[in-house]
Scaffold this motif. Structure first.
Motif: not given
Length: 120
Positions: A51-55, A79-86
């Motif tokens: 999980r990454t949160e960026r502005v 505001r950007e939130i990403s979820f990466i599930d490998p």
């Protein structure tokens, strides 16, 4: 409410598509994005989801009279939130405007299998 739905299938491995999603910003073709600050990044020890949160800081191209009318500035933030599930090969990046959100909200969601954007 305005709703846009766009879909495109890339004939590439999932890992390449996710790298492309992640490199949406910064890139030389989007010169309006002037800063990217990572607020938080974590990996869930149970699921392995990143999980990454960026502005994102942007320069608006709105006419000056509109900026003055609404009391904003040429600086805008997202505001950007990403979820990466490998493990399951799922990825989602959600972006929402912080600036002028009392007048209009733009929500963009990019998934490893489709793209949706909603503005109101």
């Amino acid at each position: 409410m305005h709703f846009v739905n766009q879909s495109h299938n890339y004939d590439h491995p999932w890992s390449h598509v996710v790298i492309g999603m992640w490199h949406k910003y910064p890139n030389p073709k989007c010169t309006h994005v002037v800063s990217i600050d990572v607020l938080d990044r974590s990996v869930d020890p149970k699921t392995g989801i990143i999980r990454t949160e960026r502005v994102l800081g942007c320069k608006q191209k709105a006419p000056k009279w509109i900026v003055k009318l609404f009391g904003g500035s040429e600086d805008a933030f997202v505001r950007e939130i990403s979820f990466i599930d490998p493990r399951t090969q799922n990825a989602t990046i959600t972006s929402e405007n912080l600036s002028l959100s009392q007048f209009a909200t733009c929500l963009e969601q990019i998934r490893s299998n489709d793209v949706m954007a909603e503005c109101s």
